[in-house]
Structure formats: structure tokens, C-alpha cells
Motif scaffolding. Structure first.
Motif, PDB file in Angstrom:
ATOM      1  N   LYS A 264      -5.109  -5.629 -20.422  1.00  0.00           N
ATOM      2  CA  LYS A 264      -6.251  -5.369 -19.210  1.00  0.00           C
ATOM      3  C   LYS A 264      -6.280  -6.036 -17.251  1.00  0.00           C
ATOM      4  CE  LYS A 264     -11.154  -5.085 -20.557  1.00  0.00           C
ATOM      5  NZ  LYS A 264     -10.234  -5.644 -21.586  1.00  0.00           N
ATOM      6  N   GLU A 265      -6.836  -7.807 -18.582  1.00  0.00           N
ATOM      7  CA  GLU A 265      -6.309  -8.292 -16.689  1.00  0.00           C
ATOM      8  C   GLU A 265      -5.121  -8.403 -15.979  1.00  0.00           C
ATOM      9  OE1 GLU A 265      -7.465  -9.250 -19.747  1.00  0.00           O
ATOM     10  OE2 GLU A 265      -9.669  -9.090 -19.016  1.00  0.00           O
ATOM     11  N   LEU A 266      -3.814  -7.901 -16.782  1.00  0.00           N
ATOM     12  CA  LEU A 266      -2.337  -7.977 -15.932  1.00  0.00           C
ATOM     13  C   LEU A 266      -3.273  -6.809 -15.317  1.00  0.00           C
ATOM     14  CD1 LEU A 266       0.102  -9.082 -15.615  1.00  0.00           C
ATOM     15  CD2 LEU A 266       0.959  -7.559 -17.536  1.00  0.00           C
ATOM     16  N   PHE A 267      -3.587  -5.741 -15.981  1.00  0.00           N
ATOM     17  CA  PHE A 267      -3.231  -4.507 -15.199  1.00  0.00           C
ATOM     18  C   PHE A 267      -4.105  -4.623 -13.937  1.00  0.00           C
ATOM     19  CE2 PHE A 267      -3.215   0.574 -15.485  1.00  0.00           C
ATOM     20  CZ  PHE A 267      -4.572   0.604 -14.354  1.00  0.00           C
ATOM     21  N   TYR A 268      -5.047  -5.084 -13.462  1.00  0.00           N
ATOM     22  CA  TYR A 268      -6.179  -5.223 -12.394  1.00  0.00           C
ATOM     23  C   TYR A 268      -5.065  -6.094 -11.619  1.00  0.00           C
ATOM     24  CZ  TYR A 268     -10.000  -4.059 -16.187  1.00  0.00           C
ATOM     25  OH  TYR A 268     -11.316  -4.023 -16.997  1.00  0.00           O
ATOM     26  N   ALA A 269      -4.676  -7.258 -12.399  1.00  0.00           N
ATOM     27  CA  ALA A 269      -3.726  -8.242 -11.361  1.00  0.00           C
ATOM     28  C   ALA A 269      -2.103  -6.695 -10.428  1.00  0.00           C
ATOM     29  CB  ALA A 269      -2.701  -8.901 -11.756  1.00  0.00           C
ATOM     30  N   VAL A 270      -2.122  -6.438 -11.114  1.00  0.00           N
ATOM     31  CA  VAL A 270      -0.616  -5.428 -10.758  1.00  0.00           C
ATOM     32  C   VAL A 270      -1.392  -4.969  -9.447  1.00  0.00           C
ATOM     33  CG1 VAL A 270       0.850  -3.438 -10.806  1.00  0.00           C
ATOM     34  CG2 VAL A 270       0.448  -5.887 -13.105  1.00  0.00           C
ATOM     35  N   ARG A 271      -3.145  -4.128 -10.552  1.00  0.00           N
ATOM     36  CA  ARG A 271      -3.129  -2.617  -9.359  1.00  0.00           C
ATOM     37  C   ARG A 271      -3.587  -3.112  -8.002  1.00  0.00           C
ATOM     38  NH1 ARG A 271      -5.788   1.859 -10.955  1.00  0.00           N
ATOM     39  NH2 ARG A 271      -8.366   2.250  -9.587  1.00  0.00           N
ATOM     40  N   TYR A 272      -4.477  -5.001  -7.693  1.00  0.00           N
ATOM     41  CA  TYR A 272      -5.151  -5.442  -6.718  1.00  0.00           C
ATOM     42  C   TYR A 272      -3.861  -6.195  -5.884  1.00  0.00           C
ATOM     43  CZ  TYR A 272      -9.055  -3.437  -9.329  1.00  0.00           C
ATOM     44  OH  TYR A 272     -10.105  -2.809 -10.250  1.00  0.00           O
ATOM     45  N   CYS A 273      -2.786  -6.418  -6.427  1.00  0.00           N
ATOM     46  CA  CYS A 273      -1.565  -6.707  -5.929  1.00  0.00           C
ATOM     47  C   CYS A 273      -1.494  -5.809  -4.977  1.00  0.00           C
ATOM     48  CB  CYS A 273      -0.448  -7.952  -7.186  1.00  0.00           C
ATOM     49  SG  CYS A 273      -1.530  -9.370  -7.132  1.00  0.00           S
ATOM     50  N   THR A 274      -0.636  -4.320  -5.885  1.00  0.00           N
ATOM     51  CA  THR A 274      -0.520  -3.497  -5.060  1.00  0.00           C
ATOM     52  C   THR A 274      -1.301  -3.024  -4.231  1.00  0.00           C
ATOM     53  OG1 THR A 274       0.248  -2.597  -7.290  1.00  0.00           O
ATOM     54  CG2 THR A 274       0.435  -1.292  -5.567  1.00  0.00           C
ATOM     55  N   SER A 275      -2.413  -2.986  -3.999  1.00  0.00           N
ATOM     56  CA  SER A 275      -3.411  -1.920  -2.921  1.00  0.00           C
ATOM     57  C   SER A 275      -4.015  -3.388  -2.052  1.00  0.00           C
ATOM     58  CB  SER A 275      -4.655  -1.674  -3.901  1.00  0.00           C
ATOM     59  OG  SER A 275      -5.559  -2.791  -4.243  1.00  0.00           O
ATOM     60  N   ILE A 276      -3.814  -4.652  -2.003  1.00  0.00           N
ATOM     61  CA  ILE A 276      -4.250  -5.121  -1.131  1.00  0.00           C
ATOM     62  C   ILE A 276      -3.040  -6.076  -0.857  1.00  0.00           C
ATOM     63  CG2 ILE A 276      -5.485  -7.388  -0.408  1.00  0.00           C
ATOM     64  CD1 ILE A 276      -7.437  -6.253  -3.335  1.00  0.00           C
ATOM     65  N   THR A 277      -2.115  -6.685  -1.120  1.00  0.00           N
ATOM     66  CA  THR A 277      -0.887  -7.641  -0.854  1.00  0.00           C
ATOM     67  C   THR A 277       0.404  -6.482  -0.637  1.00  0.00           C
ATOM     68  OG1 THR A 277      -0.654  -8.897  -2.535  1.00  0.00           O
ATOM     69  CG2 THR A 277      -2.154  -9.772  -0.613  1.00  0.00           C
ATOM     70  N   LYS A 278       0.172  -5.714  -0.724  1.00  0.00           N
ATOM     71  CA  LYS A 278       1.423  -4.858  -1.222  1.00  0.00           C
ATOM     72  C   LYS A 278       2.348  -5.388  -1.496  1.00  0.00           C
ATOM     73  CE  LYS A 278      -1.213  -2.616   2.028  1.00  0.00           C
ATOM     74  NZ  LYS A 278      -2.302  -1.798   1.577  1.00  0.00           N
ATOM     75  N   THR A 279       2.174  -6.030  -2.896  1.00  0.00           N
ATOM     76  CA  THR A 279       3.810  -6.477  -3.536  1.00  0.00           C
ATOM     77  C   THR A 279       4.304  -5.030  -4.287  1.00  0.00           C
ATOM     78  OG1 THR A 279       2.109  -8.193  -4.170  1.00  0.00           O
ATOM     79  CG2 THR A 279       3.333  -8.089  -5.229  1.00  0.00           C
TER      80      THR A 279
END
Lengths: 365, 290
Positions: A264-279
Motif C-alpha cells: 500500500k505504502e509503495l502504491f502511495y509513494a508512486v501515486r504522489y510522486c507522479t502527481s506532485i513531482t511528476k516522476t
């Protein structure tokens, strides 16, 4: 006098070349917010990498250079301190594994860019804790003064020893035996993380890259306070971005998150990196992440909290939503790490204690 | 006067935000001759400082002042009566804690014709009384507290602010120079009674004019000695300068070289004195004259 919106700030942080249209007062605001987020030195490096630093106004360059100089100094200091504590601990047959900010610096990865930190975090075996506390005093390390309540917190609940401080240099080392307190019920089998360690050029130990990144993710999403939320997501962005699409890092990260139960936590990390830092992530990795199922309502709740607290927190950007999100994040962080009855006791104690401290501190002034 | 004042204090620009009348009055007094910039126009602000009164119960019982630099609160609150002095200490902190392009030394510095002498000194040595005396006698004040030096040079950058006087020297300076412009006395601070002297207008007008450091003098007020002069050896001077630098460790090698250059190329002395006129003659003849 023009203001700098949060969206513009984040866009410029993600792409420093976008700063060319800023007015002088917007530049000042950018610097204040970067400083508040502890990202001023990092921004120096990002803007150098983007080849636009040279075109910045002189006063802007001045502040960025000051921050970079301080961060560089801290990195040199961290290398020295890590070497010293490793030497001290090796003397008592303990090999520490370095974690978090100091680890980034020791392995010289991109998340070490302009990174600043206050303490050193190290991981040791649980059965070595008391031995360490006793024997480190020979080398000038003493448990930081804490009151009886904090002692109980560390020893009984978190199964840790209080932070150790080097008497002459003032360095503080937080000594852990797991990534989360056992009392939370979520502490993983630490051997999953420590079975493949990385040895730096100077012979110091850190987790390997995928374990290091997962640890940072766990730390972030189990945290209760987010004054460094944006900095932490920036760290993750850099850690992800420096990995080649074909690297075994991605598979290792997925496997570890599954075996240690932090998908779950990995999912969150990917989600917010995508939306905030455009990773940008490799396609194969995104396809695997998308298979992780999260309850829809829960996701909305998590989104509300993290979309707020992982963006730069500064009074200029404070809204009712951010304040609520910060409070919810605090409850969530505590609740995740402590059983309810202990959480209530802990919260009441903190409230009582801070009231007493406030009154007596002000009387002392 | 609005709550926000933008004051140009080269090499920095400070935005000072306060509603407290004592602090506003202090700013109007001390920075009377400094250039004020328009808050509504596009300006680069180096430091955004504010002094606020503590809220809640503290508004009524033992009221306090709080200092902020943007969102950071580096100090615990102080009694409200010290709010204006708190602003000055806070402004010092802003520079001392962030600056790493230039070497910043805890020292007074004054110049004649662009040749400057540094006066590093621990509290209680009478340094500020000497600074006030020289400034009122026509020496150009670069700074009472913070000497800013370009790395690898002997070039000092002015940072013209108040001269802070303590205890007995407040009355002494008022007696010698009745025209002196001084802020309110802040009583019972950690340093005793403190007052701030408005920097001379000419010093402010020359606020961007650099000077070359030619001498380093460690002054010590000694009641029974008119003037005793001791030449200092280089390693002593080096140690003292390094210990008195706010950012020596942060800057590292370049700071080492800068202090080395000062020690090699400047005259350095320790003086015990009770006669300020004698001190001035010594400085003019032996340091600037040579």
C-alpha cells in the motif's frame, strides 16, 4: 507586489528553467519557501543541473550559494561522524547500518543533493542495544537527557534506547533495531531488509537501494508530522529517477514491498510522486503497481491528507484544508504506530507536558 | 506607518513587520537615514523579520515579544519591554545563521579614508563604547557587531546598523556627545541595560563603500591603565579571529585562507586602556599612519 502561488512554486521546483519570468519579490518568496522546506541547497544543485543557475539574479545566487555551502559542510561532517561511530561500534563488535539522510550522503546518490539533516539514524541488532548503550560511553557517547516518561516510551513501548549524543561534538545518533516500533504490530522481519547490504567505498554499511527506498517510503507514510513532507517526496523523486528502466531495482522493490507487507505504502509513494513531482516510472513497474488494490473510500481519505501535507507547508500556503490535513496526519501517524489505549495515554501526557513546559518556559524568560 | 517597512541595509534588504509601537519607534529612530523601499513595488527581500506580542494569557501576565524570521522562531520569547532590542538581535541572527558567501566576524569595524580597523572583542571589553566614540569623532562606521569580509581578500563590506551600548556606557556616551540619537533603554536584558545608537548619517550614506582592513585591535577597558599596547603574535590573532567568526567552520578552507591573509598583512595589537582619546591617537598614528 506579486505573490508566488503554490502551483507555480512546485512547477519551478520540478523544472528550475521555469523561473525566468519571476519578479524580484516572487524570487524572495521562492527562497523563503525553499528555506522553510529545507530545500534551498537542493534547489542550488537542481538549477545547476538544469544549467539555469548562471542566469539567476545575483541576490538569488547569493542565497543559494550560502545554503549550498552549509549543506556541503554538513555532508562532509556526516561522512566523518558516520566513520567515527562505525569505528567506535566496531570496537564492541557491532556493525551499524546507516539509514535515511546520512545513508544518502554515504552512498553519494542523487537524494544526497543539498540534503540536510539533524541526527544520524543507525540500525543494529536488537540484542545489541543495551550493550551499545553501556559501551559507547567509553567513546564519549551518552544517552540524551530525557525525562522518565520518555525513557518509558523508548524502552518499553518502542523497544529502543534514547538517542545517544557525542559529548564533545554534539552529534546525535538515533539507534534503531527495526524500521517501525514493534508495538505497532507492523514492524517487518528486519532480515528482509538487511539480507543484502551495501558497503560504501569507505567500508560503511547501508541498506541496498531498493530496501533504502522502501524504508524511506515506510518512514514517510507512517509519519505523524510533515514539516519535511515536500522534501521527503523530493528525495523519493530523485531516488526513483536515477534508476534505469531496466534496473533490477524495480523488481526488487516490488518483491520487498510484497514480502514485508508494505505494498500500500509503495502504491502511495508512486501515486504522489507522479502527481506532485511528476516522476516518470517504467511502464512495467506502473503495470505492477496498478495491481495493488486499495479501498476507494480509504484512498479518498489518504489523498486528502497526503495531497496536502506532501506539498510545501508554509504560512503563505496555509488553508483550512492544509490545517485539517496536518491534524489528521498527526492522528493517523500516531494511530498507526501505537495501540489505541497507549495512544490515548500518550496524547494526554503530551498535552499535559507541553502545557507545563509552556508555562514554565515563559516564566524562565 | 504601516506594519511592514522595507529597509535597505546594504548588503541586505530587510522587511520588518510589527504592530508594536515600541518597535516601530525604534525602527524609525535607528534607520531614519536608511533608504526605505516601497512594499508595493517589486523588491528582493533578503530577510522577512517580525516581532509579535505573545497571545493568550501572556497578553496580560508578564507580556512577551516573539521574533520570527519568515516562519522560523529561533529564540524563546523575551519580555515585551525588550522587543525593540530583540529585533536587532534577531537581525544579527539572520545574517550570522545564513551567510556563507562572505566571512562574518563578531567584531566592530571602522574606517578612515577607506582604510579599516577591526575591533573583535568579547562582551564587557568596552568595545562598543570605543566604537561609539570613534563614530561620533568622524570615523566611518562599517559595523558595530558584524564585520563582513570578502573571501580571500582584506576587503570589508559595510553593514551599517546601530551601535549597541550597555550599562554604564549609555550614560557616558550621552554625556560626551549630547547630540547622540539613541533608542529607548531596554532594561534587565541578559546583557544588562541595553540602548542602541543611531549610526552617523555619513556612515549610512557610504553604506556600499567597501574598505581595506589594515589593522586588528583587541581592546580591553582597564580602569587603571591609560594605554598599554601589546603586539600580538600571528597565531594568537588567527585563533582569536577564527573563534570570533560566525561561519568559519561552515566556509572551511576559504575562511582559513582569508584569516591567514588578514593575519599576514595587517598589524594586530591588544590594548588595555582607559583613555579613548589616547586610543584614537594610537590608531591614527601607528596603524593608519604606517
Amino acid at each position: 507586489m506579486s505573490t508566488l502561488s503554490k502551483q507555480t512554486f512546485i512547477a519551478i521546483f520540478n523544472d528550475p528553467t521555469k523561473s525566468c519570468k519571476l519578479t524580484l519579490s516572487q524570487w524572495s518568496q521562492l527562497i523563503f519557501i525553499l528555506r522553510e522546506c529545507d530545500l534551498l541547497a537542493r534547489y542550488y544543485y537542481l538549477s545547476q543541473q538544469a544549467s539555469c543557475f548562471i542566469d539567476y539574479p545575483d541576490k538569488v545566487k547569493h542565497h543559494l550559494i550560502s545554503a549550498k555551502t552549509k549543506a556541503d559542510r554538513q555532508a562532509a561532517q556526516a561522512n566523518f561522524e558516520a566513520y567515527e561511530i562505525d569505528k567506535n561500534l566496531t570496537n564492541i563488535d557491532v556493525r551499524p547500518i546507516f539509514l535515511k539522510g546520512v545513508a544518502y550522503t554515504l552512498i553519494n546518490c542523487s537524494a544526497s543533493l543539498g540534503r540536510i539533516y539533524s541526527d544520524m539514524d543507525i540500525l543494529v541488532e536488537k540484542n545489541q542495544l543495551l550493550n551499545i548503550e553501556r559501551k559507547l560511553s567509553f567513546f564519549g557517547w551518552f544517552a540524551k537527557k530525557t525525562d522518565d516518561y520518555d525513557q518509558k516510551y523508548y524502552r518499553e513501548w518502542a523497544h529502543e534506547i534514547p538517542p545517544m549524543q557525542q559529548a564533545s561534538r554534539g552529534t546525535v545518533a538515533d539507534i534503531h533495531h527495526n524500521l517501525l516500533p514493534p508495538i505497532s504490530g507492523k514492524a517487518p522481519d528486519i532480515r528482509l531488509f538487511t539480507k543484502n547490504l551495501f558497503t560504501t567505498k569507505t567500508g560503511l554499511l547501508t541498506l541496498n537501494k531498493s530496501a533504502m527506498v522502501l524504508h524511506s517510503i515506510i518512514h514517510l507514510f507512517f509519519n505523524e508530522e510533515f514539516s519535511h513532507g515536500f522534501r521527503d517526496i523530493s528525495d523519493l523523486h530523485l531516488l526513483f529517477t536515477e534508476e534505469d528502466d531496466k534496473s533490477c531495482f524495480w523488481g526488487e522493490l516490488l518483491a520487498l514491498s510484497k514480502s514485508a507487507n508494505f505494498e500500500k505504502e509503495l502504491f502511495y509513494a508512486v501515486r504522489y510522486c507522479t502527481s506532485i513531482t511528476k516522476t516518470k516510472f517504467p511502464l512495467h513497474f506502473i503495470q505492477a503497481i496498478d495491481k495493488i488494490k486499495i479501498n476507494h473510500t480509504k484512498m479518498k481519505f489518504i489523498d486528502f491528507i497526503f495531497e496536502n501535507v506532501l506539498q510545501p507547508l508554509h504560512p503563505n500556503y496555509a488553508t483550512k484544508s492544509t490545517k485539517l490535513a496536518i491534524s489528521l496526519a498527526m492522528f493517523r501517524g500516531h494511530w498507526l504506530k501505537m495501540p489505541l489505549h497507549i495512544l490515548i495515554y500518550h496524547s494526554l501526557h503530551k498535552l499535559f507536558d507541553s502545557t507545563v513546559k509552556m508555562l514554565s518556559k515563559q516564566d524562565a524568560a | 506607518m504601516s506594519d511592514k517597512t522595507l529597509v535597505s541595509i546594504p548588503p541586505y534588504c530587510f522587511q520588518i513587520d510589527t504592530v508594536l509601537p515600541s518597535v516601530k519607534k525604534h525602527v524609525e529612530c535607528i534607520y531614519a537615514n536608511h533608504k526605505k523601499l516601497s512594499v508595493s513595488k517589486e523588491q528582493f527581500i533578503d530577510f522577512n523579520v517580525s516581532i509579535k506580542a505573545s497571545q493568550g494569557l501572556r497578553k496580560l501576565i508578564k507580556p512577551q515579544a516573539r521574533f520570527f524570521s519568515d516562519n522560523q522562531e529561533p529564540f524563546i520569547p523575551l519580555p515585551l519591554s525588550q522587543a525593540h532590542a530583540f529585533l536587532e538581535w534577531g537581525m544579527n541572527w539572520c545574517v550570522a545563521s545564513t551567510e556563507a558567501n562572505w566571512l562574518v566576524v563578531h567584531s566592530a569595524i571602522l574606517a578612515k579614508d577607506d582604510k579599516a580597523i577591526m575591533f573583535p572583542a568579547p562582551p564587557g571589553s568596552g568595545k562598543s563604547t570605543l566604537t561609539a566614540y570613534l563614530a561620533m569623532k568622524g570615523w566611518r562606521l562599517l559595523s558595530d557587531e558584524m564585520t563582513i569580509i570578502e573571501l580571500n581578500t582584506r576587503t570589508a563590506i559595510p553593514f551599517v546598523r546601530a551601535i549597541s551600548l550597555k550599562n554604564n556606557s549609555i550614560d557616558l556616551v550621552k554625556k560626551w556627545f549630547p547630540d547622540v540619537v539613541m533608542s529607548e533603554v531596554a532594561k534587565d536584558t541578559q546583557k544588562g541595560d541595553v540602548a542602541h545608537v543611531q549610526p552617523p548619517k555619513l556612515s549610512v550614506q557610504n553604506g556600499t563603500r567597501k574598505a581595506e582592513i589594515v589593522g586588528i585591535v583587541f581592546p580591553k577597558y582597564t580602569a587603571d591603565t591609560k594605554l598599554d599596547i601589546y603586539k600580538l603574535d600571528q597565531s594568537d590573532t588567527f585563533m582569536q579571529l577564527a573563534n570570533n567568526s560566525f561561519n568559519y567552520n561552515v566556509i572551511g578552507a576559504e575562511a582559513f585562507k582569508t584569516i591567514g591573509k588578514l593575519v599576514d598583512e595587517c598589524l594586530s595589537f591588544e590594548i588595555n586602556y582607559n583613555d579613548l582619546a589616547e586610543v584614537e591617537s594610537f590608531l591614527l598614528e601607528e596603524i593608519l599612519g604606517s
